[in-house]
Scaffold this active site. Structure first.
Site, PDB file in Angstrom:
ATOM      1  CG  ASP A  26      30.491  35.719  29.893  1.00 53.92           C
ATOM      2  OD1 ASP A  26      31.225  35.319  30.297  1.00 53.92           O
ATOM      3  OD2 ASP A  26      30.554  36.122  28.693  1.00 53.92           O
ATOM      4  CB  SER A  70      29.197  44.883  27.082  1.00 53.43           C
ATOM      5  OG  SER A  70      30.503  45.025  26.868  1.00 53.43           O
ATOM      6  CG  ASN A 127      37.426  36.915  35.203  1.00 51.44           C
ATOM      7  OD1 ASN A 127      38.465  36.539  35.206  1.00 51.44           O
ATOM      8  ND2 ASN A 127      36.426  36.617  34.487  1.00 51.44           N
ATOM      9  CB  SER A 179      47.901  39.471  31.700  1.00 53.29           C
ATOM     10  OG  SER A 179      48.828  38.884  31.138  1.00 53.29           O
ATOM     11  CE1 TYR A 213      44.500  40.378  28.181  1.00 50.88           C
ATOM     12  CE2 TYR A 213      46.787  39.523  28.194  1.00 50.88           C
ATOM     13  CZ  TYR A 213      45.511  39.631  28.676  1.00 50.88           C
ATOM     14  OH  TYR A 213      45.239  38.523  29.730  1.00 50.88           O
ATOM     15  CB  ALA A 215      43.977  29.505  34.371  1.00 50.72           C
ATOM     16  CB  ALA A 216      44.071  25.248  31.133  1.00 53.81           C
ATOM     17  NE  ARG A 250      36.180  32.787  25.282  1.00 46.46           N
ATOM     18  CZ  ARG A 250      35.251  33.578  24.736  1.00 46.46           C
ATOM     19  NH1 ARG A 250      34.473  32.896  23.852  1.00 46.46           N
ATOM     20  NH2 ARG A 250      35.140  34.703  25.071  1.00 46.46           N
TER      21      ARG A 250
HETATM   22  P1  NAI Z   1      37.811  33.557  29.109  1.00 49.20           P
HETATM   23  O1  NAI Z   1      37.926  33.852  27.697  1.00 49.20           O
HETATM   24  O2  NAI Z   1      37.390  31.963  29.396  1.00 49.20           O
HETATM   25  O3  NAI Z   1      36.729  34.349  29.678  1.00 49.20           O
HETATM   26  C1  NAI Z   1      36.551  35.504  29.647  1.00 49.20           C
HETATM   27  C2  NAI Z   1      35.109  35.946  29.481  1.00 49.20           C
HETATM   28  O4  NAI Z   1      34.784  37.125  29.597  1.00 49.20           O
HETATM   29  C3  NAI Z   1      34.444  35.106  28.510  1.00 49.20           C
HETATM   30  O5  NAI Z   1      33.467  34.320  29.018  1.00 49.20           O
HETATM   31  C4  NAI Z   1      33.805  36.416  27.811  1.00 49.20           C
HETATM   32  O6  NAI Z   1      32.608  36.136  27.209  1.00 49.20           O
HETATM   33  C5  NAI Z   1      33.761  37.413  28.952  1.00 49.20           C
HETATM   34  N1  NAI Z   1      33.487  38.776  27.993  1.00 49.20           N
HETATM   35  C6  NAI Z   1      34.258  39.197  27.164  1.00 49.20           C
HETATM   36  N2  NAI Z   1      34.267  40.339  26.924  1.00 49.20           N
HETATM   37  C7  NAI Z   1      32.919  40.796  27.881  1.00 49.20           C
HETATM   38  C8  NAI Z   1      32.396  42.004  28.122  1.00 49.20           C
HETATM   39  N3  NAI Z   1      32.483  43.250  27.202  1.00 49.20           N
HETATM   40  N4  NAI Z   1      31.303  42.142  29.039  1.00 49.20           N
HETATM   41  C9  NAI Z   1      31.130  41.088  29.679  1.00 49.20           C
HETATM   42  N5  NAI Z   1      31.924  39.862  29.700  1.00 49.20           N
HETATM   43  C10 NAI Z   1      32.699  39.607  28.628  1.00 49.20           C
HETATM   44  O7  NAI Z   1      39.164  33.783  29.546  1.00 49.20           O
HETATM   45  P2  NAI Z   1      39.938  33.657  30.950  1.00 49.20           P
HETATM   46  O8  NAI Z   1      41.299  33.047  30.759  1.00 49.20           O
HETATM   47  O9  NAI Z   1      38.910  33.134  31.997  1.00 49.20           O
HETATM   48  O10 NAI Z   1      40.121  35.222  31.560  1.00 49.20           O
HETATM   49  C11 NAI Z   1      39.807  35.852  32.611  1.00 49.20           C
HETATM   50  C12 NAI Z   1      40.551  37.024  32.781  1.00 49.20           C
HETATM   51  O11 NAI Z   1      41.693  36.607  33.108  1.00 49.20           O
HETATM   52  C13 NAI Z   1      40.919  37.942  31.674  1.00 49.20           C
HETATM   53  O12 NAI Z   1      40.683  39.404  32.228  1.00 49.20           O
HETATM   54  C14 NAI Z   1      42.158  37.655  31.203  1.00 49.20           C
HETATM   55  O13 NAI Z   1      42.740  38.609  30.226  1.00 49.20           O
HETATM   56  C15 NAI Z   1      42.797  37.390  32.472  1.00 49.20           C
HETATM   57  N6  NAI Z   1      44.056  36.583  32.280  1.00 49.20           N
HETATM   58  C16 NAI Z   1      43.628  35.281  31.855  1.00 49.20           C
HETATM   59  C17 NAI Z   1      44.918  34.316  31.861  1.00 49.20           C
HETATM   60  C18 NAI Z   1      44.841  32.976  31.547  1.00 49.20           C
HETATM   61  O14 NAI Z   1      45.978  32.126  31.871  1.00 49.20           O
HETATM   62  N7  NAI Z   1      43.827  32.120  31.134  1.00 49.20           N
HETATM   63  C19 NAI Z   1      46.407  34.915  31.982  1.00 49.20           C
HETATM   64  C20 NAI Z   1      46.295  36.320  32.553  1.00 49.20           C
HETATM   65  C21 NAI Z   1      45.213  37.014  32.443  1.00 49.20           C
END
Ligand code: NAI
Length: 701
Positions: free
Chosen positions: A320, A356, A383, A435, A448, A480-481, A483
């Site tokens: 991350d 990254s 992810n 997504s 997106y 999922a819940a 940020r």
């Molecule tokens: P989140 O924001 O909690 O976690 C995403 C993480 O990715 C963050 O910790 C961020 O620092 C990291 N990140 C961002 N850019 C990065 C990079 N260039 N290199 C390394 N790390 C990086 O979000 P969440 O919800 O856990 O998302 C995870 C995945 O699930 C994402 O791909 C998101 O698009 C996908 N998703 C999530 C949904 C949801 O309901 N939460 C719905 C559909 C898809």
């Protein structure tokens, strides 16, 4: 003579060791058991001490030594790990096979490490335990290879919770050696003197057995079947007759750390001990010995995937960059570090990576981190994600590019180097994260949505490219819940959508047990379903000579839009084939319900509907066991582009398919999709699961 680096990956074994109840009893006596733990020594209700598993070591060590060409004068047993899947039965045969997995170079004069992994099954067929042995080759270093990954310090820095004393007798090695290690160093005074010892020394694995007894006695008294994992590093030799103590620290539930010391001097004899215990859920999905990368694992869904994988034995790279939700900012190492600390506090293994995903160098570095830390990579969960929501009219190229760079380019940059490694090892599990916005559309998320649907395209082709290397690629559309959704979802719904609900699917898809590749799943709050691209039956509006007019198409629009009988295609060629042949007449496409088609008739037709053009290089035997009065056994041999079907049972089928007659007819007529049949338990597959996926491709009714 130099080490033979080509020995890596070469199969060792299988070795069969037949044993009666007297063998585990002799072993138990050799490691100090007696009337105080009679269950290991009395054939009535005999329980086998789980560390008895190490007796298989004496079978494969000579082959390991010969194959690796190690200098025998310099070998020491470095580390040992046993993972117990089932209690060892009191008699039968132990069948062990494995391979050298790594050879590390500690440098000139510093030695080399040879690591080998084995699996032992009982003659009854059950998998009993896996073992990993590290041989320290003192005289073989300096060949210019990579050094072994460092093990981070994990032994607690506090007084132990328990100290279990024991007093091995001065004659202990004489009993222990009867279990298989008859090396002269433990019996012959002259040999021992030549090797630099005052007299014959204890077998390290004898002391190891004392520790195993002590751990069971203290943590799971009377229940050796609850031992799950025993790992350690051998430190110093011990003279027979010296008193010892097993020091035990309790860790997370079901886990303890341990060390054996010489009781008088405190000298450490065995160190870095880990003992895991507790009831093993039947058929638990585990990742012991596997290494995983989870990108974007510093928060949200990725954090939960990383924690859950580690809890089930995987070693995890927590990647991350710790940036803001929109990907801006320099990033912070804290996000990944915190999750690594969480995993370590639970007794798991993890390392952080702050690169990254959105650059080629970043992708390479993330994969390198796994290989450097764990020496392997079996699982990759793509992810990481950011959001920059705007309608297209307001979207700057920078918003488009930033989102594409993390989601789509990022998956390419990490998956590329990961795939190259997995291909070499002929095993891999890759997850992509799409997504609902991509699959179905969402206002204000064109950047997106496009990137997320791009990932589905990536999967569709990787599924084909990875197939013959045991690499499976699946895609998850979570809800999922986190940020990313905190200001999108209504607060009461947000509360109910913990990421923990999504993780079980992702873990299953990452496991050896999962036979599926190339599928997309929606997942959230305990609901799961598959999403797929399907094509309607369409309409052939021209004879292939006359170009149709737009007006004609306007007239036929209802036919073009029809989705009744829509179907999926395995690849583009198949879809093209369907286009060129046009819609199948309804009666031929699916036998009508209640029609006279029988299971026997299906097998009769099988050679006619066999698609030789799809069978290049395929060499399989499918055994069909169709239950019910209308059922029976048939097998299909597919070899050299031909298919032969015979009634009865084949001696050595590649894959066995078990179904009820009705389900089978529905499957073959296209009414029951294979994936649905499998996931609902209507289709049971034994043997090579991957090969079962060929059936849909090889036969077209
Ligand atoms: P989140 O924001 O909690 O976690 C995403 C993480 O990715 C963050 O910790 C961020 O620092 C990291 N990140 C961002 N850019 C990065 C990079 N260039 N290199 C390394 N790390 C990086 O979000 P969440 O919800 O856990 O998302 C995870 C995945 O699930 C994402 O791909 C998101 O698009 C996908 N998703 C999530 C949904 C949801 O309901 N939460 C719905 C559909 C898809």
């Amino acid at each position: 003579m130099a080490l033979n680096l080509n020995s890596i990956g070469k199969k060792i074994g299988p070795f069969t060791k037949e044993y009666t109840w007297k063998d585990p009893v002799l072993y138990a006596l050799g490691v100090g058991a007696g009337f105080s733990d009679l269950e290991y020594c009395y054939e009535k209700d005999l329980k086998v001490l789980p560390s008895f598993g190490i007796v298989t070591l004496y079978d494969f060590m000579p082959d390991l030594a010969a194959l690796s060409n190690v200098n025998l004068a310099g070998i020491l047993h470095g580390e040992q790990e046993l993972i117990f899947h089932r209690p060892i039965p009191p008699e039968g045969a132990l069948i062990t096979a494995g391979a050298i997995t790594h050879i590390y170079d500690k440098g000139p004069g510093k030695g080399a490490l040879i690591v080998a992994e084995f699996e032992t099954k009982h003659s009854g067929g059950q998998k009993l335990f896996s073992s990993r042995v590290t041989v320290f080759a003192r005289l073989d270093g300096g060949f210019g290879g990579e050094d072994a990954p460092r093990t981070p310090a994990f032994m607690p820095d506090r007084p132990p919770d328990f100290e279990i004393p024991a007093a091995p007798s001065a004659d202990q090695p004489l009993i222990y050696r009867l279990s298989g290690d008859t090396f002269a160093l433990h019996v012959d005074a002259e040999f021992a003197r030549m090797a630099g010892f005052a007299r014959p020394i204890m077998h390290g694995l004898c002391t190891h057995g004392y520790a195993c007894r002590a751990l069971i006695q203290q943590l799971i008294p009377g229940a050796p079947e609850q031992a799950r994992r025993l790992a350690n590093r051998f430190r110093s030799p011990l003279l027979p007759g010296s008193p010892i103590k097993t020091l035990i620290w309790k860790g997370a539930p079901g886990q303890a750390f341990w060390r054996v010391v010489q009781a008088d001097t405190g000298e450490v004899i065995i160190d870095n001990g880990i003992f895991e215990y507790g009831e093993a859920p039947r058929d638990e999905i585990r990742f012991d010995g596997r290494a995983a990368i989870v990108t974007g694992a510093g928060a949200g869904l990725g954090r939960v995937y990383a924690l859950e994988l580690a809890k089930r034995g995987a070693r995890v790279v927590v990647n991350d960059l710790g940036g803001a939700r929109d990907g801006s900012g320099a990033g912070s190492v804290k996000a990944a570090d915190r999750v690594v600390e969480e995993i370590q506090a639970l007794g798991g293994e993890a390392v952080a990576s702050y690169d990254s995903v959105s650059t080629p160098e970043g992708g390479e570095a993330i994969v390198h981190r796994a290989l450097a830390a764990f020496g392997r990579l079996d699982i990759l969960i793509n992810n990481a994600g950011i959001l920059r929501d705007k309608t297209l009219v307001k979207m700057d190229p920078s918003d488009w590019e930033a989102v594409r760079a993390v989601h789509l380019d990022g998956a390419f940059y990490v998956t590329g180097p990961a795939l190259r490694h997995m291909k070499e090892k002929k095993y891999g599990r890759i997850i992509l994260t799409t997504s609902a916005a991509g699959l179905y559309g969402n206002f204000g998320q064109s950047n997106y949505s496009a990137a997320k649907m791009g990932l589905v395209g990536l999967m569709n082709t990787l599924k084909l490219e990875g197939e013959k290397y045991g690499i499976q690629v699946n895609t998850v559309a979570p809800i999922a819940a986190t940020r990313l959704t905190e200001d999108i979802l209504p607060p009461d719904l947000f509360e109910q959508l913990q990421p923990e609900f999504v993780a079980p699917l992702v873990l299953y898809l990452c496991s050896e047990k999962c036979p599926v590749s190339g599928a997309v799943y929606n997942a959230g709050r305990g609901f799961f379903n598959r999403a797929a691209v399907v094509a309607g039956p369409g309409a052939l509006v021209s004879d292939g000579q006359t170009i149709p007019t737009p007006e004609l198409l306007a007239d036929r629009l209802p036919d073009l839009l029809k989705m009744d009988g829509a179907r999926e295609f395995y690849n583009a060629t198949e879809a093209l084939g369907a286009m060129l042949t046009g819609p199948a007449p309804q009666a031929e496409a699916a036998p009508a319900a209640g029609s006279a088609i029988t299971v026997a008739a299906v097998f009769e037709r099988l050679p006619q509907v066999f698609r030789a053009d799809q069978a290049g290089g395929v060499d399989v035997v499918f055994q069909f066991r169709i239950a019910g009065p209308a059922g029976g056994d048939w097998f299909a041999v597919i070899r050299d582009g031909a298919c032969a079907v015979t009634a009865g049972a084949h001696e050595k089928p590649t894959t066995t398919i078990k179904m009820a007659a009705e389900d089978f007819l529905n499957l073959m007529s296209g009414k029951l999709p294979a994936m649905q049949a499998y996931t609902t338990g209507k289709l049971k597959i034994e043997g090579d699961l991957m090969k079962s996926q060929l059936i849909e491709k090889l036969f077209k009714f």
